[in-house]
Design a protein around this motif. Structure first.
Motif, PDB file in Angstrom:
ATOM      1  N   GLY A  92       2.182   9.425  -1.805  1.00  0.00           N
ATOM      2  CA  GLY A  92       1.200   9.707  -2.807  1.00  0.00           C
ATOM      3  C   GLY A  92       1.317  11.218  -3.371  1.00  0.00           C
ATOM      4  O   GLY A  92       1.238  11.301  -4.309  1.00  0.00           O
ATOM      5  N   VAL A  93       1.601  12.070  -2.371  1.00  0.00           N
ATOM      6  CA  VAL A  93       1.773  13.815  -2.818  1.00  0.00           C
ATOM      7  C   VAL A  93       3.309  13.735  -3.668  1.00  0.00           C
ATOM      8  O   VAL A  93       2.996  14.374  -4.684  1.00  0.00           O
ATOM      9  CB  VAL A  93       2.469  14.455  -1.354  1.00  0.00           C
ATOM     10  CG1 VAL A  93       2.688  15.839  -1.877  1.00  0.00           C
ATOM     11  CG2 VAL A  93       0.825  14.479  -0.469  1.00  0.00           C
ATOM     12  N   ALA A  94       4.121  12.759  -3.376  1.00  0.00           N
ATOM     13  CA  ALA A  94       5.253  12.841  -4.286  1.00  0.00           C
ATOM     14  C   ALA A  94       5.012  12.089  -5.685  1.00  0.00           C
ATOM     15  O   ALA A  94       5.422  12.524  -6.700  1.00  0.00           O
ATOM     16  CB  ALA A  94       6.504  12.101  -3.470  1.00  0.00           C
ATOM     17  N   ALA A  95       4.233  10.966  -5.620  1.00  0.00           N
ATOM     18  CA  ALA A  95       3.984  10.706  -6.888  1.00  0.00           C
ATOM     19  C   ALA A  95       3.090  11.593  -7.656  1.00  0.00           C
ATOM     20  O   ALA A  95       3.022  11.654  -8.842  1.00  0.00           O
ATOM     21  CB  ALA A  95       3.382   9.242  -6.925  1.00  0.00           C
ATOM     22  N   GLY A  96       1.989  12.272  -6.915  1.00  0.00           N
ATOM     23  CA  GLY A  96       1.277  13.187  -7.712  1.00  0.00           C
ATOM     24  C   GLY A  96      -0.029  12.275  -8.584  1.00  0.00           C
ATOM     25  O   GLY A  96      -0.128  11.106  -8.764  1.00  0.00           O
ATOM     26  N   GLY A  97      -0.507  12.951  -9.449  1.00  0.00           N
ATOM     27  CA  GLY A  97      -1.170  12.513 -10.523  1.00  0.00           C
ATOM     28  C   GLY A  97      -2.484  11.741 -10.096  1.00  0.00           C
ATOM     29  O   GLY A  97      -3.132  12.304  -9.015  1.00  0.00           O
ATOM     30  N   TYR A  98      -2.626  10.711 -10.644  1.00  0.00           N
ATOM     31  CA  TYR A  98      -4.062   9.801 -10.446  1.00  0.00           C
ATOM     32  C   TYR A  98      -3.981   9.259  -8.937  1.00  0.00           C
ATOM     33  O   TYR A  98      -5.084   9.243  -8.345  1.00  0.00           O
ATOM     34  CB  TYR A  98      -4.148   8.882 -11.591  1.00  0.00           C
ATOM     35  CG  TYR A  98      -5.485   7.833 -11.145  1.00  0.00           C
ATOM     36  CD1 TYR A  98      -6.696   8.375 -11.444  1.00  0.00           C
ATOM     37  CD2 TYR A  98      -5.352   6.907 -10.923  1.00  0.00           C
ATOM     38  CE1 TYR A  98      -7.675   7.859 -11.408  1.00  0.00           C
ATOM     39  CE2 TYR A  98      -6.567   5.948 -10.633  1.00  0.00           C
ATOM     40  CZ  TYR A  98      -7.862   6.457 -10.544  1.00  0.00           C
ATOM     41  OH  TYR A  98      -8.938   5.700 -10.638  1.00  0.00           O
ATOM     42  N   ARG A  99      -2.547   8.861  -8.369  1.00  0.00           N
ATOM     43  CA  ARG A  99      -2.559   8.365  -7.194  1.00  0.00           C
ATOM     44  C   ARG A  99      -3.084   9.586  -6.267  1.00  0.00           C
ATOM     45  O   ARG A  99      -3.370   9.119  -5.227  1.00  0.00           O
ATOM     46  CB  ARG A  99      -1.387   7.751  -7.048  1.00  0.00           C
ATOM     47  CG  ARG A  99      -1.015   7.274  -5.344  1.00  0.00           C
ATOM     48  CD  ARG A  99       0.330   6.561  -5.356  1.00  0.00           C
ATOM     49  NE  ARG A  99       0.468   6.162  -3.810  1.00  0.00           N
ATOM     50  CZ  ARG A  99       1.257   5.368  -3.309  1.00  0.00           C
ATOM     51  NH1 ARG A  99       2.105   4.949  -4.107  1.00  0.00           N
ATOM     52  NH2 ARG A  99       1.299   5.210  -2.062  1.00  0.00           N
ATOM     53  N   TYR A 100      -2.571  10.601  -6.104  1.00  0.00           N
ATOM     54  CA  TYR A 100      -2.635  11.762  -5.622  1.00  0.00           C
ATOM     55  C   TYR A 100      -4.302  12.020  -5.375  1.00  0.00           C
ATOM     56  O   TYR A 100      -4.842  12.087  -4.321  1.00  0.00           O
ATOM     57  CB  TYR A 100      -1.971  13.030  -5.547  1.00  0.00           C
ATOM     58  CG  TYR A 100      -2.290  14.117  -4.928  1.00  0.00           C
ATOM     59  CD1 TYR A 100      -1.864  14.155  -3.707  1.00  0.00           C
ATOM     60  CD2 TYR A 100      -3.449  15.248  -5.211  1.00  0.00           C
ATOM     61  CE1 TYR A 100      -2.084  15.413  -2.744  1.00  0.00           C
ATOM     62  CE2 TYR A 100      -3.845  16.248  -4.564  1.00  0.00           C
ATOM     63  CZ  TYR A 100      -3.059  16.324  -3.230  1.00  0.00           C
ATOM     64  OH  TYR A 100      -3.558  17.316  -2.618  1.00  0.00           O
ATOM     65  N   LEU A 101      -4.914  12.062  -6.332  1.00  0.00           N
ATOM     66  CA  LEU A 101      -6.172  12.268  -6.515  1.00  0.00           C
ATOM     67  C   LEU A 101      -6.994  11.134  -5.836  1.00  0.00           C
ATOM     68  O   LEU A 101      -8.105  11.424  -5.147  1.00  0.00           O
ATOM     69  CB  LEU A 101      -6.794  12.509  -7.995  1.00  0.00           C
ATOM     70  CG  LEU A 101      -8.130  12.562  -8.073  1.00  0.00           C
ATOM     71  CD1 LEU A 101      -8.589  13.979  -7.766  1.00  0.00           C
ATOM     72  CD2 LEU A 101      -8.453  12.607  -9.698  1.00  0.00           C
ATOM     73  N   TRP A 125       0.762  -1.241   0.205  1.00  0.00           N
ATOM     74  CA  TRP A 125       0.029   0.076  -0.193  1.00  0.00           C
ATOM     75  C   TRP A 125       0.920   1.184   0.004  1.00  0.00           C
ATOM     76  O   TRP A 125       0.620   2.342  -0.903  1.00  0.00           O
ATOM     77  CB  TRP A 125      -0.858   0.119   1.135  1.00  0.00           C
ATOM     78  CG  TRP A 125      -1.745   1.324   1.198  1.00  0.00           C
ATOM     79  CD1 TRP A 125      -1.553   2.379   2.057  1.00  0.00           C
ATOM     80  CD2 TRP A 125      -2.845   1.646   0.516  1.00  0.00           C
ATOM     81  NE1 TRP A 125      -2.598   3.122   1.741  1.00  0.00           N
ATOM     82  CE2 TRP A 125      -3.248   2.814   0.767  1.00  0.00           C
ATOM     83  CE3 TRP A 125      -3.654   0.937  -0.519  1.00  0.00           C
ATOM     84  CZ2 TRP A 125      -4.373   3.458   0.178  1.00  0.00           C
ATOM     85  CZ3 TRP A 125      -4.467   1.694  -1.305  1.00  0.00           C
ATOM     86  CH2 TRP A 125      -5.030   2.746  -0.780  1.00  0.00           C
ATOM     87  N   ILE A 126       2.059   1.308   0.667  1.00  0.00           N
ATOM     88  CA  ILE A 126       2.989   2.477   0.913  1.00  0.00           C
ATOM     89  C   ILE A 126       3.443   2.779  -0.408  1.00  0.00           C
ATOM     90  O   ILE A 126       3.306   3.785  -1.207  1.00  0.00           O
ATOM     91  CB  ILE A 126       4.017   2.237   1.657  1.00  0.00           C
ATOM     92  CG1 ILE A 126       3.231   2.186   3.116  1.00  0.00           C
ATOM     93  CG2 ILE A 126       4.991   3.431   2.000  1.00  0.00           C
ATOM     94  CD1 ILE A 126       4.071   1.808   4.526  1.00  0.00           C
ATOM     95  N   ALA A 127       4.004   1.821  -0.888  1.00  0.00           N
ATOM     96  CA  ALA A 127       4.818   1.706  -2.402  1.00  0.00           C
ATOM     97  C   ALA A 127       3.852   1.919  -3.692  1.00  0.00           C
ATOM     98  O   ALA A 127       4.241   2.865  -4.497  1.00  0.00           O
ATOM     99  CB  ALA A 127       5.508   0.458  -2.399  1.00  0.00           C
ATOM    100  N   LEU A 128       2.852   1.133  -3.684  1.00  0.00           N
ATOM    101  CA  LEU A 128       1.968   1.282  -4.945  1.00  0.00           C
ATOM    102  C   LEU A 128       0.670   1.415  -4.862  1.00  0.00           C
ATOM    103  O   LEU A 128      -0.222   1.365  -5.779  1.00  0.00           O
ATOM    104  CB  LEU A 128       2.289  -0.160  -5.559  1.00  0.00           C
ATOM    105  CG  LEU A 128       3.778  -0.808  -5.988  1.00  0.00           C
ATOM    106  CD1 LEU A 128       3.836  -2.112  -6.644  1.00  0.00           C
ATOM    107  CD2 LEU A 128       4.389   0.511  -7.017  1.00  0.00           C
ATOM    108  N   ALA A 129       0.147   1.507  -3.563  1.00  0.00           N
ATOM    109  CA  ALA A 129      -1.504   1.716  -3.384  1.00  0.00           C
ATOM    110  C   ALA A 129      -2.033   0.489  -3.846  1.00  0.00           C
ATOM    111  O   ALA A 129      -3.185   0.486  -4.240  1.00  0.00           O
ATOM    112  CB  ALA A 129      -1.962   2.848  -4.092  1.00  0.00           C
ATOM    113  N   MET A 130      -1.540  -0.631  -3.538  1.00  0.00           N
ATOM    114  CA  MET A 130      -2.032  -1.905  -3.783  1.00  0.00           C
ATOM    115  C   MET A 130      -2.914  -2.308  -2.561  1.00  0.00           C
ATOM    116  O   MET A 130      -2.591  -2.532  -1.486  1.00  0.00           O
ATOM    117  CB  MET A 130      -0.843  -2.990  -4.101  1.00  0.00           C
ATOM    118  CG  MET A 130      -1.558  -4.625  -4.383  1.00  0.00           C
ATOM    119  SD  MET A 130      -0.381  -5.814  -4.440  1.00  0.00           S
ATOM    120  CE  MET A 130       0.908  -5.343  -5.716  1.00  0.00           C
TER     121      MET A 130
END
Length: 400
Positions: A128-137, A84-89
């Motif tokens: 998630g903030v660092a990844a941004g995009g769809y994951r942040y949303l 979950w932390i790395a990939l939001a799995m």
């Protein structure tokens, strides 16, 4: 109309449920593996840019951890937090929350799991903030973050707690039902014991007193009489009465003990006691001759006892209805069984008919049929009477 299908027995249903229960871990692991791959591929989650082998390895690790969770839970928790932390799995985290509800009954352990979840969800926010995009949303936006916590943690945890409580309730109800069944059996055994004691007392009051008087009168007749034949007859009556009292005490003991395993009971008569039975009939004035045919072999005690009882009942009928007639007892060892034949000649006088005649043969036939045998009893053309019982040899002969 469609024919009705036979309903499988309860044991079949239990076996099917047990087989299905054994398949659950494997099916769960497979489901987590497939759902994890769909999550990282973007079908039902956030698409990841990691290399395909790394994504497949992490999905496989999540499936194996879910499959192994019945044995050890910490691998699932570790994989769920990392994924979950790395990939939001999300699949491993959902399964971990459900198992925490069903397995973590201690409040401290449940609280520790909630702290661990808060740590995992908190660490996923900066990632998630660092990844941004769809994951942040989907995972960091406040509304979506709260919805994610509700769907992946709170809801499966509540369902797991409900399932655990239901299991405990069913277990308590099952234990209570078993306890009530044991109490019911104990009450039934108590009622049977009371009824056996009542029957034993009635038998003692009705039979033992009369037989005791018979023995006393026979003893007095033996002492006072001067005729040798009368003295011998009185002695025979007295000894027979005493033996009847001893047998009655054995029967009363059996009634009171209820055939308890290991109870101390008098050994049941067998074929070695057949000569003594014939001697008692000779002493009573019946000319009995024994004939053995075939090669003798060892028989189970139950079979020997049944053969003895057939001879005893047949000779008792001779004493009652034919009196002093010539009687032949044939004991035949056949290739497939043992046969006992008791035949008496025609009585000289008028046969006395008594109440209850034939009831002994009815009970004897039931005893013989319990051993898969056959009993034939009836008059002969010359006026005699024959009782013939045939028993098959058991497959495994129990040596006496």
């Amino acid at each position: 109309m469609t024919p009705h299908r036979p309903i499988p027995p309860l044991a079949t249903y239990r076996r099917l449920v047990a087989d299905a229960h054994r398949l659950v871990p494997g099916l769960l692991g497979l489901a987590v593996l497939v759902a994890s791959w769909m999550s990282v591929s973007g079908a039902v989650g956030v698409r990841s840019s990691w290399p395909t082998p790394a994504l497949a390895a992490l999905a496989l690790a999540a499936g194996l951890a879910a499959w192994h969770t019945r044995v050890r839970r910490w691998p699932l928790y570790a994989v769920a937090g990392l994924a979950w932390i790395a990939l939001a799995m999300w699949p491993a985290l959902l399964v971990a929350s459900y198992h925490a509800g069903t397995r973590q009954r201690d409040r401290r352990r449940l609280g520790a799991y909630l702290l661990w979840v808060c740590l995992v969800m908190g660490l996923s926010v900066p990632v998630g903030v660092a990844a941004g995009g769809y994951r942040y949303l989907t995972t960091v936006a406040p509304a979506n973050f709260l919805m994610t916590c509700l769907l992946l943690v709170v809801l499966p945890l509540v369902v797991g707690l409900w399932v655990a409580a239901r299991r405990e309730t069913l277990t308590a109800l099952r234990d209570r039902a078993d306890q009530l069944e044991r109490e019911q059996r104990a009450r039934a055994e108590q009622v049977r014991a009371q009824e056996r004691n009542r029957i034993a007392r009635e038998m003692h009051d009705v039979v033992a007193h009369r037989v005791s008087l018979m023995v006393l009168h026979a003893g007095a007749l033996e002492v006072r009489s001067t005729d040798a034949e009368t003295v011998e007859t009185a002695a025979l009556i007295r000894s027979t009465g005493r033996e009847a009292l001893a047998n009655l005490r054995d029967v009363l003991g059996v009634l009171r003990s209820g055939w308890v395993a290991g109870a101390s009971l008098t050994p049941q008569p067998a074929l070695v006691d057949l000569d003594r039975l014939l001697d008692e009939s000779r002493d009573a004035g019946v000319a009995v001759t024994r004939h053995d045919e075939g090669t003798a072999r060892a028989l189970p005690p139950t079979l020997e006892h049944a053969v003895y009882r057939v001879a005893q009942e047949a000779l008792t009928n001779v004493h009652r209805y034919a009196r002093d007639v010539v009687t032949d007892v044939h004991l035949r060892y056949l290739p497939d069984g043992v046969e006992l034949c008791v035949r008496n000649a025609a009585p000289g006088g008028t046969v006395e008919t008594r109440a209850g005649a034939g009831l002994g043969l009815v009970g004897l036939r039931e005893r013989v049929e319990l051993l898969d045998g056959r009993l034939d009893a009836g008059p002969e053309p010359d006026g005699g009477f024959t009782v013939r019982a045939r028993f098959p040899y058991p497959e495994r002969v129990e040596l006496a």
